[in-house]
Design a protein around this motif. Structure first.
Motif, PDB file in Angstrom:
ATOM      1  N   UNK A 140       1.054  -1.202   0.202  1.00  0.00           N
ATOM      2  CA  UNK A 140       0.068   0.337   0.501  1.00  0.00           C
ATOM      3  C   UNK A 140       0.629   1.028  -0.026  1.00  0.00           C
ATOM      4  N   UNK A 141       1.874   1.388  -0.390  1.00  0.00           N
ATOM      5  CA  UNK A 141       3.087   2.122  -0.191  1.00  0.00           C
ATOM      6  C   UNK A 141       2.288   3.675  -1.726  1.00  0.00           C
ATOM      7  N   UNK A 142       1.215   3.504  -2.609  1.00  0.00           N
ATOM      8  CA  UNK A 142       1.328   4.512  -3.255  1.00  0.00           C
ATOM      9  C   UNK A 142      -0.339   4.482  -3.187  1.00  0.00           C
ATOM     10  N   UNK A 143      -1.155   6.115  -3.160  1.00  0.00           N
ATOM     11  CA  UNK A 143      -2.594   6.087  -3.207  1.00  0.00           C
ATOM     12  C   UNK A 143      -2.838   6.396  -4.630  1.00  0.00           C
ATOM     13  N   UNK A 144      -3.181   5.495  -5.197  1.00  0.00           N
ATOM     14  CA  UNK A 144      -4.079   5.816  -6.541  1.00  0.00           C
ATOM     15  C   UNK A 144      -5.680   5.474  -6.425  1.00  0.00           C
ATOM     16  N   UNK A 145      -5.984   5.663  -7.476  1.00  0.00           N
ATOM     17  CA  UNK A 145      -7.782   5.635  -7.936  1.00  0.00           C
ATOM     18  C   UNK A 145      -8.121   5.223  -9.266  1.00  0.00           C
ATOM     19  N   UNK A 146      -9.431   4.984  -9.478  1.00  0.00           N
ATOM     20  CA  UNK A 146      -9.420   4.832 -10.985  1.00  0.00           C
ATOM     21  C   UNK A 146      -9.076   5.600 -12.006  1.00  0.00           C
ATOM     22  N   UNK A 147      -9.569   6.815 -10.992  1.00  0.00           N
ATOM     23  CA  UNK A 147      -9.591   8.119 -12.755  1.00  0.00           C
ATOM     24  C   UNK A 147      -7.518   8.419 -12.953  1.00  0.00           C
ATOM     25  N   UNK A 148      -6.872   8.124 -11.892  1.00  0.00           N
ATOM     26  CA  UNK A 148      -5.848   8.223 -11.547  1.00  0.00           C
ATOM     27  C   UNK A 148      -4.807   6.902 -11.218  1.00  0.00           C
ATOM     28  N   UNK A 149      -4.328   6.327 -12.315  1.00  0.00           N
ATOM     29  CA  UNK A 149      -3.802   5.003 -11.450  1.00  0.00           C
ATOM     30  C   UNK A 149      -2.281   5.459 -11.305  1.00  0.00           C
ATOM     31  N   UNK A 150      -1.680   4.928 -10.726  1.00  0.00           N
ATOM     32  CA  UNK A 150      -0.349   4.912 -10.942  1.00  0.00           C
ATOM     33  C   UNK A 150       1.267   4.290 -11.135  1.00  0.00           C
ATOM     34  N   UNK A 151       2.072   3.883 -11.650  1.00  0.00           N
ATOM     35  CA  UNK A 151       2.829   3.250 -11.670  1.00  0.00           C
ATOM     36  C   UNK A 151       3.282   1.788 -10.000  1.00  0.00           C
ATOM     37  N   UNK A 152       3.356   0.752 -10.178  1.00  0.00           N
ATOM     38  CA  UNK A 152       3.817  -0.292  -9.310  1.00  0.00           C
ATOM     39  C   UNK A 152       5.505   0.590  -8.775  1.00  0.00           C
ATOM     40  N   UNK A 153       5.086   0.255  -7.477  1.00  0.00           N
ATOM     41  CA  UNK A 153       6.638   0.728  -6.805  1.00  0.00           C
ATOM     42  C   UNK A 153       7.908  -0.331  -7.360  1.00  0.00           C
ATOM     43  N   UNK A 154       9.461   0.523  -7.375  1.00  0.00           N
ATOM     44  CA  UNK A 154       9.750  -1.751  -8.591  1.00  0.00           C
ATOM     45  C   UNK A 154      10.051  -2.281  -6.618  1.00  0.00           C
ATOM     46  N   UNK A 155      10.033  -3.619  -7.295  1.00  0.00           N
ATOM     47  CA  UNK A 155      10.213  -4.218  -6.013  1.00  0.00           C
ATOM     48  C   UNK A 155      12.212  -4.054  -5.400  1.00  0.00           C
ATOM     49  N   UNK A 156      13.120  -3.542  -6.361  1.00  0.00           N
ATOM     50  CA  UNK A 156      14.118  -3.385  -5.540  1.00  0.00           C
ATOM     51  C   UNK A 156      13.449  -2.510  -4.629  1.00  0.00           C
ATOM     52  N   UNK A 157      12.898  -1.406  -4.956  1.00  0.00           N
ATOM     53  CA  UNK A 157      12.927   0.360  -3.867  1.00  0.00           C
ATOM     54  C   UNK A 157      12.178  -0.748  -2.874  1.00  0.00           C
ATOM     55  N   UNK A 158      11.585  -1.728  -2.653  1.00  0.00           N
ATOM     56  CA  UNK A 158      10.797  -1.457  -0.864  1.00  0.00           C
ATOM     57  C   UNK A 158      11.871  -3.112  -0.502  1.00  0.00           C
ATOM     58  N   UNK A 159      12.566  -3.663  -1.346  1.00  0.00           N
ATOM     59  CA  UNK A 159      13.479  -4.552  -0.725  1.00  0.00           C
ATOM     60  C   UNK A 159      14.383  -3.649   0.186  1.00  0.00           C
ATOM     61  N   UNK A 160      14.706  -2.015  -0.652  1.00  0.00           N
ATOM     62  CA  UNK A 160      15.405  -1.418   0.249  1.00  0.00           C
ATOM     63  C   UNK A 160      15.134  -0.988   1.530  1.00  0.00           C
ATOM     64  N   UNK A 161      14.020  -0.382   1.274  1.00  0.00           N
ATOM     65  CA  UNK A 161      12.908  -0.025   2.122  1.00  0.00           C
ATOM     66  C   UNK A 161      13.314  -1.072   3.211  1.00  0.00           C
ATOM     67  N   UNK A 162      12.674  -2.338   3.305  1.00  0.00           N
ATOM     68  CA  UNK A 162      12.798  -3.324   4.355  1.00  0.00           C
ATOM     69  C   UNK A 162      13.775  -3.719   5.220  1.00  0.00           C
ATOM     70  N   UNK A 163      15.245  -3.197   4.439  1.00  0.00           N
ATOM     71  CA  UNK A 163      16.437  -3.364   4.906  1.00  0.00           C
ATOM     72  C   UNK A 163      17.601  -2.162   5.547  1.00  0.00           C
ATOM     73  N   UNK A 164      16.753  -0.877   5.416  1.00  0.00           N
ATOM     74  CA  UNK A 164      17.424  -0.100   6.063  1.00  0.00           C
ATOM     75  C   UNK A 164      16.140   0.595   6.539  1.00  0.00           C
ATOM     76  N   UNK A 165      15.516   1.659   6.114  1.00  0.00           N
ATOM     77  CA  UNK A 165      14.677   2.199   6.980  1.00  0.00           C
ATOM     78  C   UNK A 165      13.735   2.440   7.285  1.00  0.00           C
ATOM     79  N   UNK A 166      12.860   0.452   7.076  1.00  0.00           N
ATOM     80  CA  UNK A 166      11.877  -0.291   6.658  1.00  0.00           C
ATOM     81  C   UNK A 166      11.964  -1.275   7.809  1.00  0.00           C
ATOM     82  N   UNK A 167      13.360  -1.427   8.240  1.00  0.00           N
ATOM     83  CA  UNK A 167      14.331  -2.329   8.926  1.00  0.00           C
ATOM     84  C   UNK A 167      12.430  -2.904  10.546  1.00  0.00           C
TER      85      UNK A 167
END
Length: 287
Positions: A29-56
């Motif tokens: 749930x890392x972005x807010x999107x809607x039917x009218x305004x979809x957004x690109x999926x966040x890259x897997x590597x970015x979430x992987x990096x988040x959980x190994x650094x600031x999101x530990x």
């Protein structure tokens, strides 16, 4: 998990085997999107990096990309993770089970990937789900939703159900938490013959878990003899005698403790009394 990129964060801590095994379904749930305004999926590597650094401090056991089938594992199954709110003096949400496996699907509603917009998780290809489901099942988590399979972003929480029943829970079902995800989740994968954790062949080939009360001093059973041979085969032989192998005794408890430690359990979770998750992984032949 064999298919996962291993990124062990350390900071391991045991779960509580007094509660049944559980798996918790989340979405990032890392972005807010809607039917009218979809957004690109966040890259897997970015979430992987988040959980190994600031999101530990928020990391789950497994990050799953349902678009590609990629996985990253941040903690062993036998350790608690920190993906749930856990109030002091409360139900110890991150630990209340033989295992409490936290699964984060890389997804937010109305995300866009490969030119396709997905309103719900079940609209994605769900690649890798059968492997993920089999791995969770191998840890003794039954294929059931005690509070119902999630079909919408609504909460329904029952501390009594949570404490007493094993299975899959939505984040929206967990006490002390206020999240309403994941909104939807794929149906359980069909079990394959010989699949670790309880496929049709397992139910006939391997001895089902008898219950903790079965393992009492002086109990005589061919199941205990079969367990003895498996513990020896797994290099967990802590027996001091080869007599009366069908009778539960101190040597069985010592040897089973060695097996639990081999699986990664520690403290009270490695007390020598079999639990369902460790028993299923021992694969004692059916007698």
């Amino acid at each position: 998990m064999p298919q996962a990129i291993k990124m062990d964060l350390g900071d391991h801590a045991p779960c509580d085997p007094a509660f049944p095994p559980k798996a918790i379904a989340h979405i990032t749930a890392d972005r807010d999107a809607t039917t009218e305004a979809p957004q690109d999926l966040v890259p897997f590597a970015r979430l992987q990096n988040f959980f190994t650094h600031g999101g530990k401090g928020l990391a789950p056991h497994i990050l799953w990309d349902p678009f590609t089938g990629a996985f990253a594992q941040f903690l062993p199954a036998t350790s608690r993770s920190k993906a749930l709110e856990d109030a002091p003096g409360g139900t110890r949400t991150n630990r209340a089970g033989e295992v409490v496996l936290q699964i984060e699907a890389l997804f937010f509603p109305h995300c866009r990937a490969d030119g396709r917009v997905c309103a719900g998780l079940t609209d994605t290809p769900c690649k890798g789900w059968s492997e993920l489901n089999a791995w969770v099942r191998s840890w003794g988590v039954p294929d059931t939703w005690p509070m119902g399979r999630p079909t919408d972003f609504v909460s329904a929480r029952s501390p009594d159900v949570w404490s007493s029943r094993g299975g899959w829970y939505a984040h929206a079902h967990v006490p002390e938490n206020n999240h309403i995800d994941p909104g939807s989740w794929p149906a359980f994968a069909r079990e394959q013959p010989g699949e670790p954790g309880g496929g049709p062949a397992d139910r006939t080939e391997f001895e089902p878990f008898p219950s903790p009360s079965f393992f009492q001093a002086g109990r005589k059973s061919p199941i205990i003899a079969a367990m003895h041979h498996r513990l020896v085969a797994e290099d967990c032989d802590r027996y001091r005698s080869s007599s009366n192998i069908a009778v539960w005794g101190a040597g069985d408890a010592r040897s089973y403790t060695a097996w639990q430690k081999k699986l990664g359990y520690s403290g009270s979770a490695a007390n020598g009394t079999p639990g369902k998750a460790s028993w299923d992984r021992l694969r004692v032949p059916n007698v």
